[in-house]
Motif scaffolding. Structure first.
Motif, PDB file in Angstrom:
ATOM      1  N   THR A 195       0.810  -1.215   0.000  1.00 35.01           N
ATOM      2  CA  THR A 195       0.000   0.000   0.000  1.00 35.01           C
ATOM      3  C   THR A 195       0.850   1.275   0.000  1.00 35.01           C
ATOM      4  OG1 THR A 195      -0.127  -0.103   2.422  1.00 35.01           O
ATOM      5  CG2 THR A 195      -1.918  -1.127   1.181  1.00 35.01           C
ATOM      6  N   ASP A 196       2.149   1.144  -0.197  1.00 36.60           N
ATOM      7  CA  ASP A 196       3.038   2.299  -0.160  1.00 36.60           C
ATOM      8  C   ASP A 196       2.716   3.301  -1.264  1.00 36.60           C
ATOM      9  OD1 ASP A 196       5.360   1.453   1.856  1.00 36.60           O
ATOM     10  OD2 ASP A 196       4.831  -0.278   0.650  1.00 36.60           O
ATOM     11  N   VAL A 197       2.937   4.581  -0.971  1.00 39.85           N
ATOM     12  CA  VAL A 197       2.763   5.630  -1.974  1.00 39.85           C
ATOM     13  C   VAL A 197       4.072   5.808  -2.727  1.00 39.85           C
ATOM     14  CG1 VAL A 197       1.004   6.767  -0.595  1.00 39.85           C
ATOM     15  CG2 VAL A 197       3.394   7.478  -0.357  1.00 39.85           C
ATOM     16  N   LEU A 198       4.030   6.584  -3.814  1.00 42.05           N
ATOM     17  CA  LEU A 198       5.176   6.682  -4.713  1.00 42.05           C
ATOM     18  C   LEU A 198       6.464   7.104  -4.013  1.00 42.05           C
ATOM     19  CD1 LEU A 198       6.185   6.603  -7.678  1.00 42.05           C
ATOM     20  CD2 LEU A 198       5.612   9.036  -7.807  1.00 42.05           C
ATOM     21  N   GLU A 199       6.430   8.133  -3.190  1.00 42.18           N
ATOM     22  CA  GLU A 199       7.664   8.661  -2.619  1.00 42.18           C
ATOM     23  C   GLU A 199       8.317   7.714  -1.618  1.00 42.18           C
ATOM     24  OE1 GLU A 199       6.985  12.304  -0.584  1.00 42.18           O
ATOM     25  OE2 GLU A 199       5.739  11.420   1.001  1.00 42.18           O
ATOM     26  N   ASP A 200       7.555   6.743  -1.121  1.00 42.55           N
ATOM     27  CA  ASP A 200       8.103   5.811  -0.131  1.00 42.55           C
ATOM     28  C   ASP A 200       8.877   4.648  -0.764  1.00 42.55           C
ATOM     29  OD1 ASP A 200       7.007   7.288   1.902  1.00 42.55           O
ATOM     30  OD2 ASP A 200       5.224   6.038   2.108  1.00 42.55           O
ATOM     31  N   ALA A 201       8.713   4.444  -2.060  1.00 43.51           N
ATOM     32  CA  ALA A 201       9.288   3.260  -2.704  1.00 43.51           C
ATOM     33  C   ALA A 201      10.802   3.153  -2.587  1.00 43.51           C
ATOM     34  CB  ALA A 201       8.861   3.204  -4.170  1.00 43.51           C
ATOM     35  N   PRO A 202      11.588   4.216  -2.838  1.00 45.29           N
ATOM     36  CA  PRO A 202      13.048   4.055  -2.796  1.00 45.29           C
ATOM     37  C   PRO A 202      13.589   3.634  -1.431  1.00 45.29           C
ATOM     38  CG  PRO A 202      12.463   6.021  -4.026  1.00 45.29           C
ATOM     39  CD  PRO A 202      11.203   5.553  -3.359  1.00 45.29           C
ATOM     40  N   TRP A 226       9.944  12.638 -12.246  1.00 45.82           N
ATOM     41  CA  TRP A 226       8.997  11.920 -13.098  1.00 45.82           C
ATOM     42  C   TRP A 226       7.560  12.271 -12.737  1.00 45.82           C
ATOM     43  CZ3 TRP A 226       7.007  10.217 -17.077  1.00 45.82           C
ATOM     44  CH2 TRP A 226       6.162   9.090 -17.175  1.00 45.82           C
ATOM     45  N   ARG A 227       7.269  12.387 -11.445  1.00 46.99           N
ATOM     46  CA  ARG A 227       5.917  12.770 -11.022  1.00 46.99           C
ATOM     47  C   ARG A 227       5.542  14.135 -11.600  1.00 46.99           C
ATOM     48  NH1 ARG A 227       3.842  16.299  -8.192  1.00 46.99           N
ATOM     49  NH2 ARG A 227       5.867  17.051  -7.472  1.00 46.99           N
ATOM     50  N   ALA A 228       6.457  15.100 -11.524  1.00 40.87           N
ATOM     51  CA  ALA A 228       6.170  16.444 -12.036  1.00 40.87           C
ATOM     52  C   ALA A 228       5.899  16.415 -13.536  1.00 40.87           C
ATOM     53  CB  ALA A 228       7.340  17.380 -11.722  1.00 40.87           C
ATOM     54  N   VAL A 229       6.680  15.632 -14.280  1.00 45.00           N
ATOM     55  CA  VAL A 229       6.494  15.528 -15.725  1.00 45.00           C
ATOM     56  C   VAL A 229       5.167  14.832 -16.049  1.00 45.00           C
ATOM     57  CG1 VAL A 229       7.370  14.436 -17.829  1.00 45.00           C
ATOM     58  CG2 VAL A 229       8.936  15.628 -16.295  1.00 45.00           C
ATOM     59  N   ALA A 230       4.868  13.753 -15.325  1.00 48.11           N
ATOM     60  CA  ALA A 230       3.630  13.015 -15.581  1.00 48.11           C
ATOM     61  C   ALA A 230       2.404  13.895 -15.353  1.00 48.11           C
ATOM     62  CB  ALA A 230       3.563  11.776 -14.697  1.00 48.11           C
ATOM     63  N   PRO A 238      -2.868  15.495  -9.681  1.00 48.66           N
ATOM     64  CA  PRO A 238      -1.871  15.875  -8.677  1.00 48.66           C
ATOM     65  C   PRO A 238      -1.861  14.973  -7.444  1.00 48.66           C
ATOM     66  CG  PRO A 238      -2.944  17.814  -9.556  1.00 48.66           C
ATOM     67  CD  PRO A 238      -3.707  16.633 -10.086  1.00 48.66           C
ATOM     68  N   GLY A 239      -3.024  14.406  -7.099  1.00 51.25           N
ATOM     69  CA  GLY A 239      -3.083  13.555  -5.916  1.00 51.25           C
ATOM     70  C   GLY A 239      -2.770  12.093  -6.170  1.00 51.25           C
ATOM     71  N   GLU A 243      -1.760   8.097  -3.661  1.00 55.42           N
ATOM     72  CA  GLU A 243      -2.699   6.991  -3.530  1.00 55.42           C
ATOM     73  C   GLU A 243      -1.979   5.706  -3.138  1.00 55.42           C
ATOM     74  OE1 GLU A 243      -5.283   6.376  -6.795  1.00 55.42           O
ATOM     75  OE2 GLU A 243      -6.005   8.459  -6.843  1.00 55.42           O
ATOM     76  N   PRO A 244      -2.563   4.905  -2.240  1.00 54.98           N
ATOM     77  CA  PRO A 244      -1.942   3.644  -1.840  1.00 54.98           C
ATOM     78  C   PRO A 244      -1.684   2.743  -3.046  1.00 54.98           C
ATOM     79  CG  PRO A 244      -3.762   4.182  -0.389  1.00 54.98           C
ATOM     80  CD  PRO A 244      -3.826   5.150  -1.523  1.00 54.98           C
ATOM     81  N   GLY A 245      -0.492   2.162  -3.103  1.00 54.59           N
ATOM     82  CA  GLY A 245      -0.154   1.250  -4.182  1.00 54.59           C
ATOM     83  C   GLY A 245       0.633   1.884  -5.306  1.00 54.59           C
ATOM     84  N   THR A 246       0.706   3.228  -5.352  1.00 50.91           N
ATOM     85  CA  THR A 246       1.479   3.857  -6.418  1.00 50.91           C
ATOM     86  C   THR A 246       2.972   3.583  -6.271  1.00 50.91           C
ATOM     87  OG1 THR A 246       1.423   5.930  -5.158  1.00 50.91           O
ATOM     88  CG2 THR A 246      -0.157   5.695  -6.964  1.00 50.91           C
TER      89      THR A 246
END
Length: 370
Positions: A195-202, A226-230, A238-239, A243-246
Motif C-alpha cells: 500500500t506504499d505511496v510513490l515517494e516511499d518506494a526508494p 517523473w511525477r512532475a512531468v507526468a 496531482p493527488g 494513492e496507496p499502491g502507487t
C-alpha cells in the motif's frame, strides 16, 4: 480438523502451488486424518500466474512473449488470456528481482520496459481487460520503462530520449504519447502487493533491489522529477502519487496509472475474491499461510497479513510457515521457520519439515490467536 492451506510464493524458491503442496505434505505426515484444502494465494507479486493457474484460471491459455528483462536483455515471459478476453500479466515475469543475479541488481540500471511489452502483447491479442500483478520487481523507475515499451516518448532537456533504468530519471523533462497504440476500450487494473505511496518506494524497497544510500537518494530525486512531468505532460492527477499502491514495484503502479489511467487495487483482496478464500475459511478450524520471509511489509497488503486478517474476522485460528523472519520483526501469529538462515539445496523439503513440526505442536497451542 479442516485446514485451509493458503500461502504466497516463497520468492525465488517455491511458487504458491508448490508451497501449498509442501505444507500439506508435511502436515499430513503428522496428522494424516485432517482434511486439507489447498488454496495457493498471491498479492500480485511473484507467483500470481501460478496461483491462478492452480485454481480459478486453470483453463486459461498460457502465452509466452519475448520481452526485455530487468537488465534489458531478451527473456521469455508468460501471460494468461481467458475465454472472456481478460488477460493477466505478472510484472515479475519480465523484471522480477529473483530472475536477476544479486551482483547485477541495481535500480539505476534496471527497467520495467518488458512490462510494457507484455501489455502490448495482451492488447494485440484482443484482451479488453488486463490485470497487471505488481511486486517482486528489480526496478525503481516509476513505470517510465513500461510506458516507453508501450510507445511513450520520454525525453530530457535537450530533447533526446530517456535511457532505460533509473540512472537518467532525475533528468526527465518531457513525456508524450507519440507512438502509443489505441487503448480505447481496454481496461487496465493493477494488483498492488503493498500500500506504499510513490515517494516511499526508494527508501522502503531500494536496499533489497540493490540500491545503497546514494542509490536510494538518486531514486527519490528521479521519482519526484517523473511525477512532475507526468502531471504536466500526461495529465496525471496531482493527488495520484499519494494513492496507496502507487509505490508498488518501484513506482510501476504510478506510471501505469498516470499513462494508461489504470486503476490500482489491493492485490491480495482481488486474488482472494477470485480464489474464494472467504468461503474456504468459513468452514475451517485452522488456516495456514506462509511466505519466504516475514518482514515489516507482510502486514502492508501482502498475502500473510491479508489471510491472517480474514481468518481473524471469522474467528478461525491462523498460523504460518515461513522461510525466515526479518531482524526486529515480531510475528503476530504462530510461526514455524523453514530456513531462518536462508534456503538450502532443497527448499521444498525444508517447508515440508517445518509444516510437520507445526502440526506436531499445534494441539498444544490452545491459546493460539485467532
Amino acid at each position: 480438523m479442516r485446514v485451509v492451506v493458503a500461502p504466497d510464493s516463497f520468492a525465488g524458491t517455491l511458487g504458491p502451488a508448490e508451497a501449498a503442496a509442501a505444507i500439506a505434505e508435511g502436515w499430513r505426515a503428522t496428522r494424516p486424518h485432517d482434511e486439507l484444502v489447498l488454496l495457493p494465494m498471491s498479492d500480485g507479486g511473484e507467483g500470481l500466474l501460478d496461483a491462478l493457474l492452480a485454481g480459478p484460471l486453470r483453463d486459461a491459455t498460457v502465452h509466452v512473449a519475448d520481452v526485455a528483462d530487468a537488465a534489458g536483455l531478451a527473456c521469455d515471459a508468460r501471460w494468461l488470456l481467458t475465454g472472456d478476453g481478460t488477460a493477466v500479466i505478472e510484472a515479475a515475469e519480465a523484471c522480477g528481482l529473483s530472475r536477476l543475479d544479486p551482483a547485477r541488481r541495481d535500480p539505476r540500471r534496471t527497467t520495467t520496459w518488458g512490462v510494457g511489452q507484455l501489455l502490448d502483447a495482451a492488447r494485440t491479442a484482443g484482451a479488453r481487460r488486463i490485470l497487471v500483478g505488481l511486486g517482486g520487481t528489480a526496478t525503481i523507475d516509476g513505470g517510465a520503462g513500461a510506458l516507453s515499451g508501450l510507445g511513450f516518448r520520454l525525453t530530457v532537456q535537450d530533447g533526446s530520449g530517456l535511457k532505460i533504468g533509473g540512472e537518467d530519471l532525475p533528468r526527465v523533462t518531457g513525456a508524450a504519447r507519440t507512438w502509443v497504440a489505441d487503448w480505447d476500450g481496454v481496461t487496465v487494473e493493477l494488483l498492488a502487493d503493498v500500500t506504499d505511496v510513490l515517494e516511499d518506494a526508494p527508501a522502503r524497497y531500494g536496499p533489497q533491489k540493490g540500491a545503497d544510500e546514494a542509490g536510494v537518494a538518486h531514486a527519490e530525486r528521479g521519482l519526484e522529477a517523473w511525477r512532475a512531468v507526468a502531471e504536466r505532460e500526461l495529465g496525471a492527477p496531482p493527488g495520484l502519487a499519494a494513492e496507496p499502491g502507487t509505490g508498488a514495484a518501484g513506482g510501476l503502479g504510478y506510471g501505469l496509472a498516470a499513462g494508461l489511467g489504470a486503476r490500482i487495487r489491493l492485490g491480495a483482496r482481488a486474488v482472494a475474491g477470485v480464489t474464494g478464500l472467504e468461503a474456504a475459511i468459513a468452514g475451517a478450524e485452522l488456516v495456514i499461510t506462509g511466505e519466504g520471509r516475514l518482514d515489516a511489509t507482510s502486514q502492508a497488503g501482502k498475502v500473510v497479513g491479508w489471510v491472517a486478517g480474514r481468518a481473524a474476522a471469522q474467528m478461525v485460528d491462523v498460523a504460518a510457515v515461513v522461510g525466515g523472519v526479518a531482524p526486529g520483526v515480531t510475528p503476530t501469529l504462530p510461526v514455524e521457520l523453514a530456513a531462518q538462515d536462508g534456503p538450502g539445496p532443497d527448499p521444498y523439503a525444508e517447508v515440508v519439515a517445518a509444516a510437520a513440526r507445526l502440526a506436531a505442536r499445534w494441539p498444544e497451542r490452545t491459546d493460539a490467536p485467532a
